[in-house]
Enzyme design. Structure first.
Site, PDB file in Angstrom:
ATOM      1  CG  HIS A 180      -0.241   0.025   2.530  1.00  0.00           C
ATOM      2  ND1 HIS A 180       0.212   1.182   3.119  1.00  0.00           N
ATOM      3  CD2 HIS A 180       0.084  -0.977   3.392  1.00  0.00           C
ATOM      4  CE1 HIS A 180       0.783   0.910   4.283  1.00  0.00           C
ATOM      5  NE2 HIS A 180       0.723  -0.402   4.471  1.00  0.00           N
ATOM      6  CB  CYS A 196       1.395  -3.631   5.529  1.00  0.00           C
ATOM      7  SG  CYS A 196      -0.143  -4.440   6.057  1.00  0.00           S
TER       8      CYS A 196
END
Length: 222
Positions: A180, A196
């Site tokens: 992301h 992440c």
């Protein structure tokens, strides 16, 4: 512009995929870690990380002053001999790079921020879905660690998932691992998140446009 940039920076204290960064001392000669610089500068210095905006919907993307980043972290085409099929995403946790394998022994390489020790995930997956300015909610484990986190945030400049997100699945199961964007550009090249993979918003938009749902993803560490 200053007011809009303040929105970008307000989420920096969140845990989850956008944990505030820490680092110690200078490195690589005269180069100073962006994490150190970001913590030391005044507001005016922080906004120096941004040079303008790129049109996007429903929010414009703040453009990063790349002169503040190490050259190897810039998006660039490189030689690649890994053997994976073109279209495969390869995440090198240790090297802090993401590769999108191309034809002819080439790959598009992006600098990334990764999970700090004990928070990284590795394995094979696929892009199960993609999101534009996605909403975000912490996992149950994140809330146990930091109960002050919001239970949900709408997409936007202050959202820790940034402008785009690729959601990784194994079969029909969401791994809860994302690739992301980020509103902390100084964290690229660092190990700071809760697992992440984060990219500059400009870079995740570029990757988002290049890969389809179903693309193979390999996350490697060690």
């Amino acid at each position: 512009m200053l007011a809009r940039l303040l929105l970008v920076l307000t989420i920096g204290a969140l845990a989850a995929c956008n944990t505030a960064t820490t680092a110690d001392g200078p490195a690589r000669g005269d180069w100073v870690s962006p994490a150190v610089l970001a913590q030391a500068v005044s507001l005016d210095g922080t906004t120096a990380w941004y040079t303008g905006y790129r049109d996007d919907e429903p929010f414009d993307i703040p453009l990063v002053n790349r002169s503040l980043m190490r050259p190897e972290l810039m998006r660039q085409q490189v030689s690649y001999t890994g053997g994976e099929a073109p279209g495969t995403i390869v995440v090198d946790i240790d090297g802090r790079f993401l590769y999108l394998v191309e034809e002819g022994g080439k790959a598009m390489r992006y600098g990334i921020g990764v999970g700090r020790n004990g928070f990284s995930w590795r394995g094979a997956a696929r892009v199960g879905r993609k999101g534009v300015w996605p909403g975000w909610g912490p996992t149950d484990n994140m809330l146990r660690i930091n109960p002050d986190l919001p239970t949900y945030m709408e997409g936007g400049l202050e959202n820790p998932l940034g402008a785009r997100a690729l959601y990784l699945y194994q079969g029909d199961r969401d791994t809860l691992f994302r690739i992301h964007g980020t509103n902390e550009p100084w964290s690229i090249g660092e190990a700071v998140s809760s697992g992440c993979v984060r990219m500059l918003n400009e870079d995740i938009v570029d990757l988002y446009e290049r890969v389809p749902v179903g693309a193979r993803v390999l996350v490697r560490q060690g």
